[in-house]
Design a protein around this motif. Sequence first.
Motif, PDB file in Angstrom:
ATOM      1  N   ALA A 128     -44.913 -29.779  26.846  1.00 26.95           N
ATOM      2  CA  ALA A 128     -45.406 -30.786  25.907  1.00 26.95           C
ATOM      3  C   ALA A 128     -44.545 -32.040  25.999  1.00 26.95           C
ATOM      4  O   ALA A 128     -43.460 -32.039  26.576  1.00 26.95           O
ATOM      5  CB  ALA A 128     -45.390 -30.232  24.484  1.00 26.95           C
ATOM      6  N   ARG A 129     -45.031 -33.105  25.447  1.00 26.75           N
ATOM      7  CA  ARG A 129     -44.281 -34.368  25.382  1.00 26.75           C
ATOM      8  C   ARG A 129     -43.549 -34.477  24.051  1.00 26.75           C
ATOM      9  O   ARG A 129     -44.028 -34.031  23.021  1.00 26.75           O
ATOM     10  CB  ARG A 129     -45.227 -35.563  25.529  1.00 26.75           C
ATOM     11  CG  ARG A 129     -45.856 -35.664  26.902  1.00 26.75           C
ATOM     12  CD  ARG A 129     -46.756 -36.879  26.965  1.00 26.75           C
ATOM     13  NE  ARG A 129     -47.377 -37.024  28.269  1.00 26.75           N
ATOM     14  CZ  ARG A 129     -48.237 -37.985  28.572  1.00 26.75           C
ATOM     15  NH1 ARG A 129     -48.566 -38.883  27.633  1.00 26.75           N
ATOM     16  NH2 ARG A 129     -48.755 -38.056  29.776  1.00 26.75           N
ATOM     17  N   ARG A 130     -42.341 -35.114  24.076  1.00 21.56           N
ATOM     18  CA  ARG A 130     -41.636 -35.428  22.842  1.00 21.56           C
ATOM     19  C   ARG A 130     -41.912 -36.881  22.489  1.00 21.56           C
ATOM     20  O   ARG A 130     -41.789 -37.758  23.325  1.00 21.56           O
ATOM     21  CB  ARG A 130     -40.131 -35.248  23.024  1.00 21.56           C
ATOM     22  CG  ARG A 130     -39.712 -33.780  23.171  1.00 21.56           C
ATOM     23  CD  ARG A 130     -39.781 -33.063  21.827  1.00 21.56           C
ATOM     24  NE  ARG A 130     -39.315 -31.679  21.945  1.00 21.56           N
ATOM     25  CZ  ARG A 130     -39.379 -30.810  20.984  1.00 21.56           C
ATOM     26  NH1 ARG A 130     -39.914 -31.166  19.812  1.00 21.56           N
ATOM     27  NH2 ARG A 130     -38.952 -29.588  21.151  1.00 21.56           N
ATOM     28  N   PRO A 132     -39.388 -30.852  29.245  1.00 22.02           N
ATOM     29  CA  PRO A 132     -38.300 -31.106  30.206  1.00 22.02           C
ATOM     30  C   PRO A 132     -38.048 -32.606  30.427  1.00 22.02           C
ATOM     31  O   PRO A 132     -38.286 -33.149  31.514  1.00 22.02           O
ATOM     32  CB  PRO A 132     -38.809 -30.414  31.468  1.00 22.02           C
ATOM     33  CG  PRO A 132     -40.297 -30.497  31.365  1.00 22.02           C
ATOM     34  CD  PRO A 132     -40.628 -30.415  29.917  1.00 22.02           C
ATOM     35  N   ASN A 133     -37.569 -33.307  29.368  1.00 20.09           N
ATOM     36  CA  ASN A 133     -37.348 -34.763  29.470  1.00 20.09           C
ATOM     37  C   ASN A 133     -35.871 -35.136  29.474  1.00 20.09           C
ATOM     38  O   ASN A 133     -35.520 -36.319  29.408  1.00 20.09           O
ATOM     39  CB  ASN A 133     -38.060 -35.489  28.326  1.00 20.09           C
ATOM     40  CG  ASN A 133     -37.633 -34.981  26.956  1.00 20.09           C
ATOM     41  OD1 ASN A 133     -36.683 -34.209  26.845  1.00 20.09           O
ATOM     42  ND2 ASN A 133     -38.350 -35.410  25.918  1.00 20.09           N
ATOM     43  N   GLY A 134     -34.960 -34.134  29.487  1.00 19.18           N
ATOM     44  CA  GLY A 134     -33.526 -34.409  29.590  1.00 19.18           C
ATOM     45  C   GLY A 134     -32.864 -34.842  28.313  1.00 19.18           C
ATOM     46  O   GLY A 134     -31.724 -35.330  28.346  1.00 19.18           O
ATOM     47  N   ASP A 135     -33.540 -34.660  27.147  1.00 20.57           N
ATOM     48  CA  ASP A 135     -32.913 -35.093  25.896  1.00 20.57           C
ATOM     49  C   ASP A 135     -32.042 -34.002  25.284  1.00 20.57           C
ATOM     50  O   ASP A 135     -31.491 -34.166  24.197  1.00 20.57           O
ATOM     51  CB  ASP A 135     -33.970 -35.551  24.888  1.00 20.57           C
ATOM     52  CG  ASP A 135     -34.916 -34.420  24.477  1.00 20.57           C
ATOM     53  OD1 ASP A 135     -34.758 -33.289  24.989  1.00 20.57           O
ATOM     54  OD2 ASP A 135     -35.815 -34.678  23.665  1.00 20.57           O
ATOM     55  N   GLY A 136     -31.948 -32.864  25.987  1.00 20.17           N
ATOM     56  CA  GLY A 136     -31.098 -31.788  25.509  1.00 20.17           C
ATOM     57  C   GLY A 136     -31.731 -30.922  24.442  1.00 20.17           C
ATOM     58  O   GLY A 136     -31.087 -30.009  23.924  1.00 20.17           O
ATOM     59  N   ILE A 137     -32.996 -31.191  24.105  1.00 17.43           N
ATOM     60  CA  ILE A 137     -33.689 -30.422  23.078  1.00 17.43           C
ATOM     61  C   ILE A 137     -34.891 -29.730  23.730  1.00 17.43           C
ATOM     62  O   ILE A 137     -35.804 -30.415  24.221  1.00 17.43           O
ATOM     63  CB  ILE A 137     -34.161 -31.315  21.918  1.00 17.43           C
ATOM     64  CG1 ILE A 137     -32.983 -32.048  21.276  1.00 17.43           C
ATOM     65  CG2 ILE A 137     -34.905 -30.480  20.876  1.00 17.43           C
ATOM     66  CD1 ILE A 137     -33.397 -33.058  20.230  1.00 17.43           C
ATOM     67  N   ASP A 138     -34.883 -28.411  23.754  1.00 16.59           N
ATOM     68  CA  ASP A 138     -35.991 -27.623  24.307  1.00 16.59           C
ATOM     69  C   ASP A 138     -36.401 -28.129  25.685  1.00 16.59           C
ATOM     70  O   ASP A 138     -37.581 -28.366  25.966  1.00 16.59           O
ATOM     71  CB  ASP A 138     -37.206 -27.637  23.356  1.00 16.59           C
ATOM     72  CG  ASP A 138     -36.910 -26.975  22.025  1.00 16.59           C
ATOM     73  OD1 ASP A 138     -36.054 -26.068  22.015  1.00 16.59           O
ATOM     74  OD2 ASP A 138     -37.538 -27.351  21.030  1.00 16.59           O
ATOM     75  N   ASP A 139     -35.404 -28.282  26.574  1.00 16.04           N
ATOM     76  CA  ASP A 139     -35.704 -28.785  27.914  1.00 16.04           C
ATOM     77  C   ASP A 139     -36.175 -27.704  28.882  1.00 16.04           C
ATOM     78  O   ASP A 139     -36.591 -28.022  30.003  1.00 16.04           O
ATOM     79  CB  ASP A 139     -34.452 -29.449  28.504  1.00 16.04           C
ATOM     80  CG  ASP A 139     -34.200 -30.829  27.907  1.00 16.04           C
ATOM     81  OD1 ASP A 139     -35.185 -31.443  27.445  1.00 16.04           O
ATOM     82  OD2 ASP A 139     -33.037 -31.272  27.897  1.00 16.04           O
TER      83      ASP A 139
END
Length: 585
Positions: free
Chosen positions: A583-585, A495-502
């Motif tokens: 997880a972290r991206r 959930p980091n707001g990058d639009g990928i698997d948030d």
Amino acid sequence: MRIRIHIFLLIIVFFPLFLCSQTSDEFDNDVLDINIWQGDTNDFVIDKGKLRLNASTNKSRSILYSHFENIPVEAQWNIDIILDFNPSGQNNLKLWLFSDSSDPRGANGYYISIGENGGDDAILIYQRQGGEDVLIAAGQAGRVAEKPNLSLKLKRGKDNVIMLNALYANGFEEKFSFVAEVIPSGYFILDCNYSSSRADKFFFDNFYIGPIIVDNIAPTLKSFTVSENSIVLVFSEALVKSNTNPSHFDFFPAFNIENVISPQPDKLEIIGVDPFATGIDYSLDLIDLSDIEGNALDTFINFSLASFAALEDIVINEILFNPRGSGSDYVEIVNKTNQVLSLQNIYLSNQENGQQEKILTPSQIMPGEFLVFTKNKENITSEYPLHGASNIYEQGIPSYNNDNGNVSIRVEINGKLKTIDSYNYSEKDHFLLLDEEDGVSLERIDINGDTNDKTNWTSAASSIGFGTPGIENSTTSLSSLMAEYITVTNKVFSPNGDGIDDKAEIRYELPSSFVANAVIYDITGRKVYTLLKNTTIPTKGRLLWTGIGSKGEIVTTGIYVLVLELFDLDGRVIRHKEELVIARR
């Protein structure tokens, strides 16, 4: 004249009753019937359907008597006797068939004596007249020397000859006769003589005095149990000893009989030279099996030897390890196979404390059958309204800790125990939203799933009383179809707001409308976020978790657990646990 006619008619109607008076007591009530029994009534109690002496240890003699009147010439006496000790001159029973007084110390009449000095005790028949006891008949020496357990039946004919028939619990039968001039009215007396250690060890049952009971009903086969090389037959009544002749039994396919024994009067055990073949359908003709009166049974049965359970053929299906108050634990097992499986060498075990108890009954478990074992069946059936009482068996089981422990099913093969299923349970396996765990059983969700998969266990539903002993689990029917109803995508998300698997997405399509609870926990069991709480949801939709906590913050990376619980109006329950990973991206 009219009045006289009425009196005459009354005499005609009731005259047979005056001639055929009878007295009987099967001791089925909770207390002694004082309309039948008098004497030292405070010294006797009804205990599990039997009359038992329960006298003070300060006493040495207790007398209980029943008055009878108008007994016909052709009469019958019945009574069952158990003396839970070896009789002696000090500890003995005098059973007065007839006494002209309620106090045997000054009576005239006839009595049966069980207990004498020496080790060759037999049934002895005495006549007392004018204070003198005369031995008039005797049974076989030694038959009542060790803890006598027998059923007595005596019949008197018109010639005053009384035929005594004694059936012993070990299957032995003896008969002998004597002459007794018994008048129609008198007293039947139980005269118990005892030392302090025997003051509660006299038992009686099935008492009867009255006209001869004509028995023209053949015995019936109540049940049978098959083991490796024998079959035990249980009948509705006692059989004569001659039924142990192998000619009464015809097997197909052929089965060579080594011996037939009668462990109890109503049981026969047929023992073979070789074991039965597994998986073969046998038939057994029972030919001319007779009861004491000569009534014969001819019937047949079909059977096969139950297979022995292999790994996970029988599995643990439900366990109560933390009962309410002083209640009892229980363990439920289920047969996963399509075969009848033997339980004769199966044990319930706790491999943490080393305790184990052999399953005593039943001897086999049918395909798909649920069986429950507990120390207190009455407690279980009263605590859990939805139960299968006929599938609940009372016996010893291992003790189980309230927080965690082990329950196992083990089979003995060639003298060695092999584990066929084992569950390491924990109180943490309960549903996380459960407020109180006392009295709540843990139910298996899928009998084909891994026993020690923690997601395969959950608490029994509150809507069915927190337990389903002896019937299908409350979570089985719908929870086993979870994959059909619910799909979770993006189990690992960032959930980091990058639009990928948030976010994690939970899609569902349900057969009816449900009320839902959906809660996120961390791996320590701490509640992180509530998605739904007692919320009615449509039959089709989706839930999203964006990784936020209860205070609106983004939670740290790690493993989390989604616990989803669905209820419908019919009381059906779906419970599901799903791991989610941030997880972290």
